[in-house]
Design a protein around this motif. Sequence first.
Motif, PDB file in Angstrom:
ATOM      1  N   TYR A  14      17.585  -2.533  -0.254  1.00 61.97           N
ATOM      2  CA  TYR A  14      17.239  -1.151  -0.596  1.00 61.97           C
ATOM      3  C   TYR A  14      17.092  -0.305   0.645  1.00 61.97           C
ATOM      4  N   THR A  51      17.127  -1.834  -7.717  1.00 55.13           N
ATOM      5  CA  THR A  51      17.253  -1.821  -6.266  1.00 55.13           C
ATOM      6  C   THR A  51      17.710  -0.454  -5.780  1.00 55.13           C
ATOM      7  N   GLN A  54      14.914   1.943  -5.790  1.00 53.19           N
ATOM      8  CA  GLN A  54      13.990   1.795  -4.675  1.00 53.19           C
ATOM      9  C   GLN A  54      14.458   2.628  -3.474  1.00 53.19           C
ATOM     10  N   GLU A  57      13.931   6.306  -4.282  1.00 55.26           N
ATOM     11  CA  GLU A  57      12.507   6.641  -4.182  1.00 55.26           C
ATOM     12  C   GLU A  57      12.151   6.993  -2.740  1.00 55.26           C
ATOM     13  N   GLN A  58      12.628   6.156  -1.811  1.00 51.44           N
ATOM     14  CA  GLN A  58      12.386   6.419  -0.399  1.00 51.44           C
ATOM     15  C   GLN A  58      12.883   7.796  -0.018  1.00 51.44           C
TER      16      GLN A  58
ATOM     17  N   GLN B  54       3.444  -1.945  -9.610  1.00 53.76           N
ATOM     18  CA  GLN B  54       3.541  -0.490  -9.559  1.00 53.76           C
ATOM     19  C   GLN B  54       2.141   0.124  -9.445  1.00 53.76           C
ATOM     20  N   GLU B  57       0.765  -0.546  -5.984  1.00 56.75           N
ATOM     21  CA  GLU B  57       1.414   0.327  -5.016  1.00 56.75           C
ATOM     22  C   GLU B  57       0.701   1.671  -4.942  1.00 56.75           C
TER      23      GLU B  57
END
Lengths: 253, 253
Positions: A14, A51, A54, A57-58, B54, B57
């Motif tokens: 990811y 994946t 992810q 999201e970053q 989640q 996190e």
Amino acid sequence: MGTTQVEAVPEPKYWHLRTVLSEALDSEFSVGEILPNERELAARFGVARATLRQALEQLELEGRLQRRRGVGTTVAPPRVGVSVGTEQHLWPGAPGDAWQPSDCTLAAPPAAVADALGTGRDEAVHTVRRSRRTHGRPVAAELLYVPASSVPDLSAIEAPSGPARARAVLRELQRRQLQRQESAVELGSAHAEDAKVLDRLPGSPVLVVTTRYVAGDRTAALSVATYRADTCRLTFGDAGGVQIHHDPPSRAC
Amino acid sequence: MGTTQVEAVPEPKYWHLRTVLSEALDSEFSVGEILPNERELAARFGVARATLRQALEQLELEGRLQRRRGVGTTVAPPRVGVSVGTEQHLWPGAPGDAWQPSDCTLAAPPAAVADALGTGRDEAVHTVRRSRRTHGRPVAAELLYVPASSVPDLSAIEAPSGPARARAVLRELQRRQLQRQESAVELGSAHAEDAKVLDRLPGSPVLVVTTRYVAGDRTAALSVATYRADTCRLTFGDAGGVQIHHDPPSRAC
DNA sequence: TAGTGGTCTAGACCACTCC
DNA sequence: GAGTGGTCTAGACCACTAG
């Protein structure tokens, strides 16, 4: 053996994906453009959708992407600089400040707030709700706590709540001499209410700015403002111009 | 029908879980205590491990938890306030500042930095690396860009790189008159290098503080500092004391 | 109603820490 | 080697937006 150094610490997929996408955003997409949907992208990169998500999201966290359910993923414009602390200290609600009061109630604040104000835990304080918009978009929601002792001349007759009341509280605040203000910034996640105002999902990252207004050596007011972390860059001392922070060159993979 | 209002907008499970765990942390755990492992917790709450993660996190993002691979999940201490902007402006490296210089090189900076400095894109600038610790833990990593023109008297003979060089650059900086400084704070994610210094995984959230030091109406230095978002609360105008931000009462579910 | 992102599951394997 | 958190998969269904 003859093989050259083999990526001693393999990058997670990811993370690699994030880099690849980031570079694609720089070179092949323009602001506002819609990316292919997640299932399509995942297939194209040969990874599971989770994946891929992810990586997205970053990038959203970094303010590069904007995702909206039912719509799609778009390339985000650069973050807007919002001025938070200026050189000359002013009360909230001073002429020209960027906030829009929306409501005011009189109630006992959360315990942590009462402690910071130095009021008793059951003592009611004025709680002013305000919001802030930039370029037509909501960027922040604020709760401003004002102990009754900070606005002694506030007429009890005026609207007992609502925007008019909020303006009255702010107006009274201006009459006092502001000694100084102190702010702190930390990362948080949006609660249901804030999320609604900010047009985000609950849990989305926000920058929480806590400001203490000091007058007469006491905390005369306390502001807790939550800014959308994805779209905002908070400026102190008026640094509207600085615009850094796209990744420095990262190692290839 | 006879049914009472049925949770119009059902909360996601992970969000509910976050709330439950958060309350448990407040009442049943103390700082430093180790939580049950993820598989155990997931089973106990009857959710998949991914869902539990989640929730964890979120709590880690909020600075409530600390997770370490191979070790476990522990209850985090309250965030430490790190002073970032003070009333009286000082050059980096001034006596008493909290940073530890570790290295210095002379190289062309990233394009965005060159633009902000107003130097040519191929012009080399001094790049000072510094790090900052609090209570023995690393909290921030910094890259400080100083154009050669800002330190004209810097001896070319002194150590060409390394910590000694870094100190020399900082020392020369003090000789100039600092007009003002402007800072901006935004959310970012740690790159590999920063992550290493900060003892976190790449991609973990950081608060990026960009500071422009102005002297002679020009940008005399530019600092890009990344702070661990999970453990730090950045204070401006010295607000070490303010300690708010545990969730306000949230609706039951 | 079709298409999007958001949530959730039940598994598998890996990287790391510590004994 | 045992136990932890970190990564990844291949599915499913839901909530939302827009034509």
